[in-house]
Motif scaffolding. Structure first.
Motif, PDB file in Angstrom:
ATOM      1  N   TYR A  36      15.314  35.951  43.928  1.00 34.26           N
ATOM      2  CA  TYR A  36      14.821  35.597  42.600  1.00 34.26           C
ATOM      3  C   TYR A  36      13.453  36.236  42.351  1.00 34.26           C
ATOM      4  O   TYR A  36      13.180  36.718  41.250  1.00 34.26           O
ATOM      5  CB  TYR A  36      14.725  34.074  42.453  1.00 34.26           C
ATOM      6  N   TRP A  37      12.587  36.238  43.357  1.00 35.10           N
ATOM      7  CA  TRP A  37      11.262  36.820  43.192  1.00 35.10           C
ATOM      8  C   TRP A  37      11.364  38.324  42.926  1.00 35.10           C
ATOM      9  O   TRP A  37      10.653  38.868  42.069  1.00 35.10           O
ATOM     10  CB  TRP A  37      10.410  36.541  44.428  1.00 35.10           C
ATOM     11  N   THR A  38      12.255  39.003  43.635  1.00 32.83           N
ATOM     12  CA  THR A  38      12.435  40.439  43.415  1.00 32.83           C
ATOM     13  C   THR A  38      12.959  40.719  42.015  1.00 32.83           C
ATOM     14  O   THR A  38      12.462  41.620  41.324  1.00 32.83           O
ATOM     15  CB  THR A  38      13.411  41.011  44.461  1.00 32.83           C
ATOM     16  N   VAL A  39      13.931  39.943  41.573  1.00 34.91           N
ATOM     17  CA  VAL A  39      14.481  40.121  40.228  1.00 34.91           C
ATOM     18  C   VAL A  39      13.418  39.830  39.170  1.00 34.91           C
ATOM     19  O   VAL A  39      13.295  40.549  38.180  1.00 34.91           O
ATOM     20  CB  VAL A  39      15.727  39.220  40.034  1.00 34.91           C
ATOM     21  N   PHE A  40      12.631  38.792  39.394  1.00 31.81           N
ATOM     22  CA  PHE A  40      11.574  38.442  38.450  1.00 31.81           C
ATOM     23  C   PHE A  40      10.548  39.569  38.333  1.00 31.81           C
ATOM     24  O   PHE A  40      10.156  39.958  37.223  1.00 31.81           O
ATOM     25  CB  PHE A  40      10.885  37.144  38.879  1.00 31.81           C
ATOM     26  N   LEU A  41      10.115  40.126  39.459  1.00 33.33           N
ATOM     27  CA  LEU A  41       9.126  41.207  39.410  1.00 33.33           C
ATOM     28  C   LEU A  41       9.680  42.458  38.736  1.00 33.33           C
ATOM     29  O   LEU A  41       8.995  43.085  37.913  1.00 33.33           O
ATOM     30  CB  LEU A  41       8.648  41.543  40.825  1.00 33.33           C
ATOM     31  N   PHE A  77      20.748  39.891  36.546  1.00 29.12           N
ATOM     32  CA  PHE A  77      20.700  40.266  37.952  1.00 29.12           C
ATOM     33  C   PHE A  77      20.613  39.096  38.914  1.00 29.12           C
ATOM     34  O   PHE A  77      20.678  39.291  40.118  1.00 29.12           O
ATOM     35  CB  PHE A  77      19.528  41.226  38.192  1.00 29.12           C
ATOM     36  N   TYR A  78      20.430  37.871  38.427  1.00 28.72           N
ATOM     37  CA  TYR A  78      20.341  36.732  39.343  1.00 28.72           C
ATOM     38  C   TYR A  78      21.514  35.775  39.203  1.00 28.72           C
ATOM     39  O   TYR A  78      22.034  35.281  40.186  1.00 28.72           O
ATOM     40  CB  TYR A  78      19.029  35.972  39.126  1.00 28.72           C
ATOM     41  N   SER A  79      21.937  35.509  37.978  1.00 28.42           N
ATOM     42  CA  SER A  79      23.005  34.517  37.792  1.00 28.42           C
ATOM     43  C   SER A  79      24.369  35.121  38.109  1.00 28.42           C
ATOM     44  O   SER A  79      24.544  36.330  38.112  1.00 28.42           O
ATOM     45  CB  SER A  79      22.978  33.975  36.364  1.00 28.42           C
ATOM     46  N   ARG A  80      25.314  34.229  38.354  1.00 28.05           N
ATOM     47  CA  ARG A  80      26.684  34.630  38.678  1.00 28.05           C
ATOM     48  C   ARG A  80      27.646  34.059  37.652  1.00 28.05           C
ATOM     49  O   ARG A  80      27.320  33.135  36.922  1.00 28.05           O
ATOM     50  CB  ARG A  80      27.082  34.121  40.067  1.00 28.05           C
ATOM     51  N   GLN A  81      28.852  34.618  37.635  1.00 28.05           N
ATOM     52  CA  GLN A  81      29.887  34.084  36.757  1.00 28.05           C
ATOM     53  C   GLN A  81      30.294  32.703  37.252  1.00 28.05           C
ATOM     54  O   GLN A  81      30.265  32.426  38.452  1.00 28.05           O
ATOM     55  CB  GLN A  81      31.113  34.986  36.758  1.00 28.05           C
TER      56      GLN A  81
END
Length: 153
Positions: A36-41, A77-81
């Motif tokens: 999550y931190w990588t996606v947020f940045l 990029f973080y959530s899923r179906q």
């Protein structure tokens, strides 16, 4: 007596398929999920980069675009179906865009001509081609009751 567990089973959480699910990193005394931190940045950097292009046109209001793009990036990029294979949203969109109807794909590569037809369309007439008559085979036979006849009267 203490029981010694098998160390192979203890290592599966660290080396198995879901090894990165619970990985955390500490940032300013806060524990954050590493993915999550990588996606947020990355979504913040992408949103600020795109809004920097529009600063000469819109001034400070261009940062509203960054505030809109950050949650979109996190969602993609973080959530899923919620159904099916539970792919990440961006992978599901890529699969939808790459989809070609009528071509079999195996591991992403087009398959040669199939050896069998899985579905062959069949046409059905909506009206019958001739008139059907429902004639009884006993139509011209005299009725003979089997029960209730008196004999001898």
């Amino acid at each position: 007596m203490t029981e010694v567990s098998n160390p192979i089973y203890e290592l599966t959480q660290m080396t198995g398929r879901l090894k990165n699910v619970e990985r955390r990193t500490v940032i300013l005394s806060f524990e954050v999920n590493r993915h999550y931190w990588t996606v947020f940045l990355l979504s913040t950097a992408g949103g600020l980069g795109i809004s920097a292009v529009f600063i000469p046109l819109f001034g400070f209001y261009a940062f509203i675009l960054a505030a809109v793009l950050m949650p979109i990036g996190i969602f993609l990029f973080y959530s899923r179906q919620s159904r099916g294979l539970q792919l990440r949203q961006y992978k599901a969109l890529l699969n939808k865009w790459r989809n070609v109807n009528g071509i079999f794909l195996i591991n992403g590569a087009p398959f040669a001509d199939p050896m069998f037809i899985m579905h062959e369309p069949v046409t059905v007439q909506s009206k019958p081609s001739r008139e059907f008559t429902f004639a009884s085979p006993f139509e011209n036979q005299p009725i003979k009751p089997a029960i209730g006849t008196r004999q001898g009267n």
